[in-house]
Design a protein around this motif. Structure first.
Motif, short mmCIF file in Angstrom:
data_model
loop_
_atom_site.label_atom_id
_atom_site.label_comp_id
_atom_site.label_asym_id
_atom_site.label_seq_id
_atom_site.Cartn_x
_atom_site.Cartn_y
_atom_site.Cartn_z
N GLU A 327 0.85 -1.34 -0.08
CA GLU A 327 -0.11 -0.05 0.07
C GLU A 327 0.93 1.18 0.02
OE1 GLU A 327 -3.78 1.88 2.32
OE2 GLU A 327 -2.99 0.04 2.98
N ALA A 328 2.06 1.31 0.75
CA ALA A 328 2.81 2.30 0.87
C ALA A 328 3.44 2.69 -0.48
CB ALA A 328 4.05 2.29 2.15
N MET A 329 4.14 1.80 -1.33
CA MET A 329 4.56 2.15 -2.53
C MET A 329 6.09 2.93 -2.11
SD MET A 329 3.19 0.64 -4.78
CE MET A 329 3.62 1.25 -6.35
N LEU A 330 6.89 2.36 -1.41
CA LEU A 330 8.17 3.09 -0.84
C LEU A 330 9.12 3.03 -2.01
CD1 LEU A 330 8.71 1.39 2.43
CD2 LEU A 330 7.56 3.87 1.96
N GLU A 331 10.01 4.07 -2.29
CA GLU A 331 10.98 4.09 -3.19
C GLU A 331 11.99 3.45 -2.74
OE1 GLU A 331 8.51 7.71 -4.14
OE2 GLU A 331 9.10 6.90 -2.34
N ASP A 332 12.32 2.91 -1.37
CA ASP A 332 13.49 2.13 -1.20
C ASP A 332 13.04 1.51 0.10
OD1 ASP A 332 15.70 0.77 -1.40
OD2 ASP A 332 17.03 2.61 -1.27
N VAL A 333 13.49 0.20 0.37
CA VAL A 333 13.34 -0.39 1.57
C VAL A 333 14.46 -1.04 2.12
CG1 VAL A 333 12.21 -2.74 2.39
CG2 VAL A 333 10.96 -1.33 0.79
N PHE A 334 14.59 -0.97 3.36
CA PHE A 334 15.74 -1.58 4.17
C PHE A 334 15.27 -2.49 5.31
CE2 PHE A 334 16.81 2.70 2.98
CZ PHE A 334 18.11 2.77 2.47
N ALA A 335 15.70 -3.83 5.01
CA ALA A 335 14.92 -4.97 5.92
C ALA A 335 16.16 -5.53 6.66
CB ALA A 335 14.56 -5.81 5.05
N SER A 336 15.93 -5.87 7.96
CA SER A 336 16.93 -6.35 8.68
C SER A 336 16.11 -7.31 9.84
CB SER A 336 17.71 -5.29 9.71
OG SER A 336 16.45 -4.57 10.38
N VAL A 337 17.17 -8.33 10.25
CA VAL A 337 16.71 -9.27 11.24
C VAL A 337 16.80 -8.56 12.61
CG1 VAL A 337 17.42 -11.47 12.28
CG2 VAL A 337 17.48 -11.30 9.61
N ALA A 338 15.88 -8.68 13.41
CA ALA A 338 15.90 -8.26 14.61
C ALA A 338 17.15 -8.35 15.24
CB ALA A 338 14.68 -8.67 15.39
N GLU A 339 18.11 -7.75 15.95
CA GLU A 339 19.27 -7.69 16.45
C GLU A 339 18.96 -7.21 17.93
OE1 GLU A 339 23.98 -6.32 16.78
OE2 GLU A 339 22.61 -5.51 15.02
N PRO A 340 19.37 -8.12 18.79
CA PRO A 340 19.13 -7.88 20.38
C PRO A 340 20.65 -7.08 20.90
CG PRO A 340 19.82 -10.17 20.09
CD PRO A 340 19.59 -9.54 18.63
N ILE A 341 20.68 -5.89 20.60
CA ILE A 341 21.81 -5.24 21.04
C ILE A 341 22.00 -5.23 22.48
CG2 ILE A 341 23.04 -3.03 21.09
CD1 ILE A 341 21.42 -2.48 18.38
N PRO A 342 23.24 -5.55 23.06
CA PRO A 342 23.32 -5.61 24.37
C PRO A 342 22.89 -4.41 25.10
CG PRO A 342 25.08 -6.69 23.56
CD PRO A 342 24.36 -6.09 22.20
N GLY A 343 22.25 -4.27 26.16
CA GLY A 343 22.05 -3.19 27.06
C GLY A 343 20.59 -2.59 26.77
N THR A 344 19.92 -3.13 25.49
CA THR A 344 18.55 -2.74 24.90
C THR A 344 17.59 -3.91 25.83
OG1 THR A 344 18.52 -4.37 23.10
CG2 THR A 344 19.15 -1.82 23.09
N PRO A 345 16.16 -3.47 25.83
CA PRO A 345 15.20 -4.45 26.26
C PRO A 345 15.03 -5.77 25.55
CG PRO A 345 14.23 -2.03 26.79
CD PRO A 345 15.52 -2.10 25.85
N LEU A 346 15.17 -5.59 24.32
CA LEU A 346 15.19 -6.89 23.31
C LEU A 346 16.09 -7.78 23.65
CD1 LEU A 346 13.91 -8.07 20.83
CD2 LEU A 346 15.44 -6.77 19.47
N ALA A 347 17.43 -7.32 24.09
CA ALA A 347 18.31 -8.26 24.56
C ALA A 347 17.69 -9.26 25.68
CB ALA A 347 19.49 -7.68 25.11
N LYS A 348 17.30 -8.72 26.63
CA LYS A 348 16.59 -9.81 27.47
C LYS A 348 15.26 -10.48 27.12
CE LYS A 348 14.92 -9.65 32.57
NZ LYS A 348 13.95 -10.55 31.94
N ILE A 349 14.53 -9.96 26.29
CA ILE A 349 13.51 -10.60 25.78
C ILE A 349 13.89 -11.75 24.95
CG2 ILE A 349 11.73 -10.44 24.03
CD1 ILE A 349 11.42 -7.46 24.76
N ALA A 350 14.90 -11.50 24.17
CA ALA A 350 15.72 -12.64 23.24
C ALA A 350 16.34 -13.80 24.07
CB ALA A 350 16.49 -12.01 22.28
#
Length: 431
Positions: A327-350
């Protein structure tokens, strides 16, 4: 004594600033991207957790007679000190630390430092820099040849972020209030960079339009900044990556169109309301779509970044992201796998997520099963391919592009698994 600042592969903005501080304190200091270089004392600027596992970086750390590490990796110094043979780690902002550290060595009297004493990590609390205006950075002669997403250099206009995204280290490293440099300090810096041959500059700071933010959003300050920089560089030589969808409006986008290369990059992350809530993104797919449409109406092109494989992401969440892209029709797309960077809440979740429930480790059994990649990698790969067909002018995916995308997701998957390995290795010390 010769001090060498090593900023592997790219010159980080922080390394340039610290070089300027030491130069103005009378130190013999040089800056390089070359990992074979070292001085009597080495300052190593690292921005990525995966750099801790780089064989060349590890070799430099082991041979340098005295070496200190700074950069975002310092958010969890226990990992840095465990993986690299270094004498100290700067755990916060380095401007008010670096001179004392270089001149006197590690000490509990220096704020924002971590080092080993008898095998035990000693840490002192960091103190945020109150005045971000600084001396002229140390500008290497080859800065003009560097290219990071098209820019010779990313300059910092402010620090901090109002958001609390679980995957981002910015609010944990710089705080959740905004501290801005003065317009005069920024413009003087860019004039000198241009005199030294720099032609393309990107404005950074997490969310570009938060520059000048105080008790209320000061979009006038941001627009004045863009106008002033464009007068120095020319509008086609200035870019403003990394904008939040909830901090743009018609006036800001018109300034982006007039004074920059005419692109914005939104951190959209997901088309799933549930995943956005889990990420604590503070936005919705509807807000993202409105911002994209507003940018297009203003004549501004849009790049969007997306994260896949976030813990708890189900197939329907991923499908919602694909639907959003169509729907958005973006001119460019950047995709990444979720990275649990140390010190972030995601790190503990992962860390708390069983491996069998983590798409990073679960083998993909669908359309790309012959490629033998994980479910997270398959989603990232498919998102890249889909992004090509969802552009305003669709692009054909040839064999070279297909192979490049596949190599990219495999590299991402490998690097994120290595980060997970570090988190598991130091779990008892950092959680």
């Amino acid at each position: 004594m010769k001090t060498t600042i090593v900023s592997p592969k790219i010159y980080t903005y922080g390394s340039l600033v610290l070089g300027g501080i030491l130069r103005d304190r009378g130190h013999a200091v040089s800056i390089t991207r070359d990992l074979s270089s070292e001085g009597d004392l080495t300052l190593l600027s690292l921005f990525s957790t995966s750099q801790l596992l780089d064989p060349e970086i590890r070799e430099l750390a082991s041979r340098a007679p005295r070496i200190y590490v700074g950069g975002p990796v310092g958010l969890v110094p226990e990992i840095v000190l465990g993986e690299l043979e270094v004498d100290a780690v700067v755990v916060g902002e380095g401007e008010e630390v670096v001179a004392d550290l270089v001149e006197g060595g590690p000490s509990e009297e220096i704020s924002g430092l971590a080092f080993l004493r008898d095998g035990v990590v000693v840490k002192t609390d960091p103190i945020p820099v109150s005045d971000l205006d600084h001396v002229m950075p140390l500008i290497p002669d080859d800065l003009r040849s560097q290219s990071v997403r098209g820019a010779n250099v990313y300059i910092e206009t402010h620090r901090g972020c109002l958001g609390g995204c679980t995957f981002c280290q910015v609010p944990r490293f710089f705080g959740r209030s905004i501290r801005s440099r003065s317009l005069e300090n920024i413009l003087a810096e860019v004039r000198e960079m241009k005199r030294r041959g720099v032609t393309r500059v990107a404005v950074s700071g997490g969310t570009g339009s938060l520059f000048g933010y105080g008790k209320e959003v000061n979009k006038e300050a941001f627009i004045t900044l863009l106008k002033g920089l464009a007068e120095i560089l020319g509008p086609k030589n200035l870019s403003v990556p990394d904008m939040r969808v909830d901090f743009v409006d018609e006036e800001i986008l018109e300034a982006v169109r007039r004074y920059t290369v005419g692109w914005v990059f939104f951190g959209i992350e997901s088309g799933s309301p549930g995943i956005l809530r889990a990420m604590k993104k503070g936005t919705t797919p509807e807000k993202s779509l409105e911002a994209v449409e507003l940018a297009h109406q203003s004549g501004v092109k849009v790049g969007g970044s997306f994260i896949v494989g976030y813990p708890g992401e189900m197939e329907e969440d991923y499908q919602a992201t694909l639907d959003f892209m169509e729907e958005a029709m973006l001119e460019d797309v950047f995709a990444s796998v979720a990275e649990p960077i140390p010190g972030t809440p995601l790190a503990k979740i992962a860390l708390d997520l069983p491996r069998e429930d983590n798409p990073l480790y679960r083998e993909h059994a669908g359309e790309y099963r012959a490629l033998r990649i994980s479910e997270a990698e398959a989603r990232c790969f498919n998102l890249m391919l889909t992004g090509m067909s969802c552009k305003p002018v669709p692009r054909i995916v040839d064999d070279a592009t297909y192979s490049a995308f596949l190599q990219e997701v495999r590299t991402q998957g490998r690097d994120v698994r290595r980060v997970m390995g570090l988190l598991e290795k130091y779990k008892d010390r950092i959680v």
